[in-house]
Design a protein around this motif. Sequence first.
Motif, PDB file in Angstrom:
ATOM      1  N   ILE A 113       0.855  -1.179   0.000  1.00 50.02           N
ATOM      2  CA  ILE A 113       0.000   0.000   0.000  1.00 50.02           C
ATOM      3  C   ILE A 113       0.897   1.237   0.000  1.00 50.02           C
ATOM      4  O   ILE A 113       1.763   1.387   0.863  1.00 50.02           O
ATOM      5  CB  ILE A 113      -0.937   0.032   1.233  1.00 50.02           C
ATOM      6  N   ARG A 114       0.701   2.098  -0.985  1.00 47.29           N
ATOM      7  CA  ARG A 114       1.410   3.376  -1.064  1.00 47.29           C
ATOM      8  C   ARG A 114       0.388   4.464  -1.362  1.00 47.29           C
ATOM      9  O   ARG A 114      -0.451   4.306  -2.246  1.00 47.29           O
ATOM     10  CB  ARG A 114       2.467   3.378  -2.179  1.00 47.29           C
ATOM     11  N   TYR A 115       0.470   5.550  -0.629  1.00 53.73           N
ATOM     12  CA  TYR A 115      -0.452   6.681  -0.817  1.00 53.73           C
ATOM     13  C   TYR A 115      -1.912   6.210  -0.768  1.00 53.73           C
ATOM     14  O   TYR A 115      -2.726   6.587  -1.582  1.00 53.73           O
ATOM     15  CB  TYR A 115      -0.151   7.427  -2.115  1.00 53.73           C
ATOM     16  N   ASN A 116      -2.219   5.347   0.206  1.00 55.01           N
ATOM     17  CA  ASN A 116      -3.584   4.829   0.438  1.00 55.01           C
ATOM     18  C   ASN A 116      -4.153   4.040  -0.728  1.00 55.01           C
ATOM     19  O   ASN A 116      -5.365   3.987  -0.913  1.00 55.01           O
ATOM     20  CB  ASN A 116      -4.533   5.975   0.810  1.00 55.01           C
TER      21      ASN A 116
ATOM     22  N   CYS B 285       1.521   2.421 -10.373  1.00 52.57           N
ATOM     23  CA  CYS B 285       0.256   3.115 -10.171  1.00 52.57           C
ATOM     24  C   CYS B 285      -0.389   2.599  -8.897  1.00 52.57           C
ATOM     25  O   CYS B 285      -0.064   1.524  -8.407  1.00 52.57           O
ATOM     26  CB  CYS B 285      -0.680   2.974 -11.367  1.00 52.57           C
ATOM     27  N   GLY B 286      -1.286   3.403  -8.362  1.00 56.39           N
ATOM     28  CA  GLY B 286      -2.028   3.038  -7.179  1.00 56.39           C
ATOM     29  C   GLY B 286      -3.477   2.765  -7.529  1.00 56.39           C
ATOM     30  O   GLY B 286      -4.082   3.527  -8.285  1.00 56.39           O
ATOM     31  N   LEU B 287      -4.022   1.673  -6.997  1.00 59.30           N
ATOM     32  CA  LEU B 287      -5.398   1.281  -7.298  1.00 59.30           C
ATOM     33  C   LEU B 287      -6.262   1.290  -6.039  1.00 59.30           C
ATOM     34  O   LEU B 287      -5.853   0.773  -5.000  1.00 59.30           O
ATOM     35  CB  LEU B 287      -5.424  -0.128  -7.892  1.00 59.30           C
ATOM     36  N   GLN B 288      -7.432   1.875  -6.162  1.00 57.68           N
ATOM     37  CA  GLN B 288      -8.453   1.803  -5.124  1.00 57.68           C
ATOM     38  C   GLN B 288      -9.727   1.325  -5.803  1.00 57.68           C
ATOM     39  O   GLN B 288     -10.201   1.958  -6.755  1.00 57.68           O
ATOM     40  CB  GLN B 288      -8.696   3.169  -4.476  1.00 57.68           C
TER      41      GLN B 288
ATOM     42  N   LYS C  69      -9.648   1.163  -9.554  1.00 60.19           N
ATOM     43  CA  LYS C  69      -9.437   2.391 -10.331  1.00 60.19           C
ATOM     44  C   LYS C  69      -8.098   3.012  -9.973  1.00 60.19           C
ATOM     45  O   LYS C  69      -7.706   3.040  -8.806  1.00 60.19           O
ATOM     46  CB  LYS C  69     -10.567   3.389 -10.067  1.00 60.19           C
ATOM     47  N   ILE C  70      -7.420   3.547 -10.979  1.00 57.72           N
ATOM     48  CA  ILE C  70      -6.122   4.190 -10.767  1.00 57.72           C
ATOM     49  C   ILE C  70      -6.340   5.537 -10.089  1.00 57.72           C
ATOM     50  O   ILE C  70      -7.084   6.383 -10.587  1.00 57.72           O
ATOM     51  CB  ILE C  70      -5.376   4.371 -12.103  1.00 57.72           C
ATOM     52  N   THR C  71      -5.693   5.717  -8.911  1.00 62.06           N
ATOM     53  CA  THR C  71      -5.805   6.984  -8.182  1.00 62.06           C
ATOM     54  C   THR C  71      -4.519   7.806  -8.236  1.00 62.06           C
ATOM     55  O   THR C  71      -4.525   8.983  -7.908  1.00 62.06           O
ATOM     56  CB  THR C  71      -6.190   6.741  -6.712  1.00 62.06           C
ATOM     57  N   TRP C  72      -3.429   7.195  -8.597  1.00 67.40           N
ATOM     58  CA  TRP C  72      -2.181   7.919  -8.836  1.00 67.40           C
ATOM     59  C   TRP C  72      -1.329   7.106  -9.799  1.00 67.40           C
ATOM     60  O   TRP C  72      -1.525   5.910  -9.964  1.00 67.40           O
ATOM     61  CB  TRP C  72      -1.441   8.234  -7.531  1.00 67.40           C
TER      62      TRP C  72
END
Length: 150
Positions: free
Chosen positions: A104-107, A126-129, A132-135
């Motif tokens: 987990i990076r940047y929530n 990329c970061g997924l929540q 969906k890509i959030t960053w």
Amino acid sequence: MIDEFMSYLLGRYTNRDQAFYQPSKFAYIWGLYEQVSPTDIKSKWWYNYAGEDAPYREGYQRVTMSGNQILLENYTPKWEKVTGDIIFTKNGTQYEGTNADECIRYNALLESKMVLTGNEMLCYDCGLQEGKITWGGRDLYKFKRVTDGL
């Protein structure tokens, strides 16, 4: 196999050509992987405008074998173990890597891809929540090696 992998990874990289060609899509970035012991690497990444003395990411990696795969373990600049390891498989003449653990990076759940060709590094984070890509993003950064292993 580790020796060949290290020869593919070590060196100084830049995506200058890509950043100049598509400046609105790709930041101009430099990266450095230097060997500090037979299996340990120091790395750092910085934006061209900020300079090498102001990296946005730095730390250590340890290279180990895991069956017929290579594991790149991540550590902080103080050698504290962190998640975000990458596991590589050799595919033809290149090494292809992806997440080896949940991180987990940047929530957000980190998704990483890295391909080493011997003179290029192709990668994205990329970061997924909730899928969906959030960053970050899945567009590959194309780094050319400008020096061989140091």
